[in-house]
Scaffold this motif. Structure first.
Motif, PDB file in Angstrom:
ATOM      1  N   CYS A 257      44.447  26.003  -8.582  1.00 33.55           N
ATOM      2  CA  CYS A 257      44.763  27.328  -8.755  1.00 33.55           C
ATOM      3  C   CYS A 257      43.659  28.311  -8.303  1.00 33.55           C
ATOM      4  O   CYS A 257      44.274  29.172  -7.714  1.00 33.55           O
ATOM      5  N   PHE A 258      42.808  28.056  -8.468  1.00 36.41           N
ATOM      6  CA  PHE A 258      41.511  29.037  -7.846  1.00 36.41           C
ATOM      7  C   PHE A 258      41.623  29.042  -6.462  1.00 36.41           C
ATOM      8  O   PHE A 258      41.655  30.081  -5.639  1.00 36.41           O
TER       9      PHE A 258
ATOM     10  N   LEU B 186      44.588  30.794  -5.276  1.00 38.86           N
ATOM     11  CA  LEU B 186      44.757  32.285  -5.554  1.00 38.86           C
ATOM     12  C   LEU B 186      43.791  33.127  -4.194  1.00 38.86           C
ATOM     13  O   LEU B 186      44.007  34.228  -3.740  1.00 38.86           O
TER      14      LEU B 186
ATOM     15  N   SER C 117      50.291  30.380 -10.126  1.00 39.09           N
ATOM     16  CA  SER C 117      48.578  29.737 -10.226  1.00 39.09           C
ATOM     17  C   SER C 117      48.125  30.294 -11.430  1.00 39.09           C
ATOM     18  O   SER C 117      47.245  29.727 -12.230  1.00 39.09           O
ATOM     19  N   ILE C 118      48.453  31.619 -11.883  1.00 40.52           N
ATOM     20  CA  ILE C 118      47.984  32.473 -13.017  1.00 40.52           C
ATOM     21  C   ILE C 118      48.420  31.698 -14.015  1.00 40.52           C
ATOM     22  O   ILE C 118      47.868  31.199 -15.274  1.00 40.52           O
TER      23      ILE C 118
ATOM     24  N   LEU D  95      47.028  28.142 -14.427  1.00 41.43           N
ATOM     25  CA  LEU D  95      45.615  28.211 -14.781  1.00 41.43           C
ATOM     26  C   LEU D  95      45.738  28.392 -16.338  1.00 41.43           C
ATOM     27  O   LEU D  95      44.886  27.826 -17.121  1.00 41.43           O
ATOM     28  N   LEU D  96      46.331  29.290 -16.929  1.00 47.22           N
ATOM     29  CA  LEU D  96      46.410  29.653 -18.343  1.00 47.22           C
ATOM     30  C   LEU D  96      46.806  28.156 -19.081  1.00 47.22           C
ATOM     31  O   LEU D  96      46.344  27.944 -20.308  1.00 47.22           O
TER      32      LEU D  96
ATOM     33  N   ILE E 210      50.834  33.464  -6.368  1.00 53.99           N
ATOM     34  CA  ILE E 210      49.878  33.948  -7.273  1.00 53.99           C
ATOM     35  C   ILE E 210      50.224  33.836  -8.739  1.00 53.99           C
ATOM     36  O   ILE E 210      49.683  33.283  -9.582  1.00 53.99           O
ATOM     37  N   VAL E 211      51.453  34.143  -8.966  1.00 58.36           N
ATOM     38  CA  VAL E 211      52.049  34.257 -10.464  1.00 58.36           C
ATOM     39  C   VAL E 211      51.949  32.854 -10.996  1.00 58.36           C
ATOM     40  O   VAL E 211      51.660  32.664 -12.197  1.00 58.36           O
TER      41      VAL E 211
END
Length: 230
Positions: free
Chosen positions: A23-24, A27, A60-61, A64-65, A57-58
Motif C-alpha cells: 500500500c505504501f 501510494l 490503498s488507504i 492499509l487500515l 489511492i482510495v
C-alpha cells in the motif's frame, strides 16, 4: 493457543505487513499522478481517467487500515476485530471473483470501451488541455501517434510525444507508426491473461487471510470460554 494457532497468527501478521508495504509503495507511485491531474483541472471531466488515478489511492488507504485492523486483532488477541476483518476480507474475495469473471467474459466489451474513450479524447485534443495531456501521455508511454496513425495530424506538425526523442522536432519519418487505438487494445490483449491469473491469485490470498482470521478468532473465543470454567 497451541502450535497451529501460533503459526496461523504469524502467517496472518506476515500477510498484513506485506499488504501494508504494498500500500505504501502504491501510494508513493500514485500521488505524482494526482499532482499531474491538479495541473489540468479539466481532466476531472474524464471520469475514466480520474477513476484510474484515484481508485488505487482510495483502495490503498482502505487496505492499509484493514491490514492494521488485522494486525492489531492478531497481536492483542481481539476476536471481535478478527471477525470483522475476516468478514471484510470475505467480501473482498467475492468482489475479486466478480472482477475475474467480468474480465473473462467481457473482453470485447472492454476493448470497445477503450476505443470509445480514446475517440472522445482524440476528437477534443486540439481544443481541450485535458485531452491534449491525455493524448501526449498515451503517445509517450505506448509509443504510438495519432488515433489511426501519424497522418491524423496532417496538415499540422507532429507533437514531440510522437517521437522517441521528445526534445527534438518530430518529423513523420521518425514518428511512431502505430496508432494509439491499436496500441491500447494490443496492450490490453497482452495483459489480459496476467490480469486474470493475478486476480485469481489475489483472491486465493484474500480467502486464505479471511480463513486464518476466522480460525484465530474462534480459537481465542474458545480459550476464553475454557478459562472461565477453570
Amino acid at each position: 493457543m497451541g502450535c497451529r494457532a501460533e503459526i496461523i497468527k504469524f502467517l496472518l501478521l506476515l500477510f498484513n505487513l506485506l499488504c501494508m508495504i504494498c500500500c505504501f509503495v502504491l501510494l508513493f507511485i500514485a500521488f505524482p499522478d494526482v499532482e499531474d491531474m491538479n495541473e489540468f483541472a479539466d481532466v476531472r471531466r474524464y471520469t475514466p481517467v480520474s477513476v484510474v488515478v484515484i481508485t488505487p489511492i482510495v483502495m490503498s488507504i482502505f487496505v492499509l487500515l484493514l491490514s492494521l485492523l488485522g494486525c492489531v486483532g492478531a497481536l492483542r488477541g481481539r476476536p471481535r476485530q478478527l471477525s470483522i476483518y475476516s468478514m471484510i476480507m470475505m467480501l473482498f474475495f467475492v468482489m475479486q471473483l466478480f472482477v475475474a469473471i467480468y474480465v473473462w467474459t467481457n473482453q470485447s466489451e472492454i476493448r470497445s470501451y477503450f476505443h470509445i474513450i480514446l475517440k472522445i479524447v482524440w476528437d477534443t485534443h486540439r481544443t481541450d488541455n485535458a485531452s491534449k495531456m491525455i493524448m501526449d501521455k498515451m503517445e509517450q508511454h505506448l509509443h504510438c501517434c495519432g488515433f489511426e496513425n501519424y497522418t491524423d495530424y496532417r496538415p499540422n506538425p507532429l507533437p514531440s510525444a510522437c517521437c522517441l526523442h521528445e526534445n527534438a522536432v518530430c518529423k513523420e519519418n521518425a514518428a511512431y507508426k502505430q496508432g494509439c487505438q491499436y496500441a491500447i487494445i494490443n496492450l490490453w490483449d497482452s495483459k489480459t491473461e496476467s490480469i486474470k491469473i493475478g486476480t485469481l491469485a489475489v483472491s486465493a490470498l484474500i480467502l486464505f487471510a479471511s480463513t486464518c482470521a476466522s480460525y484465530l478468532a474462534h480459537k481465542l473465543r474458545r480459550n476464553r470460554e475454557m478459562m472461565r470454567y477453570d
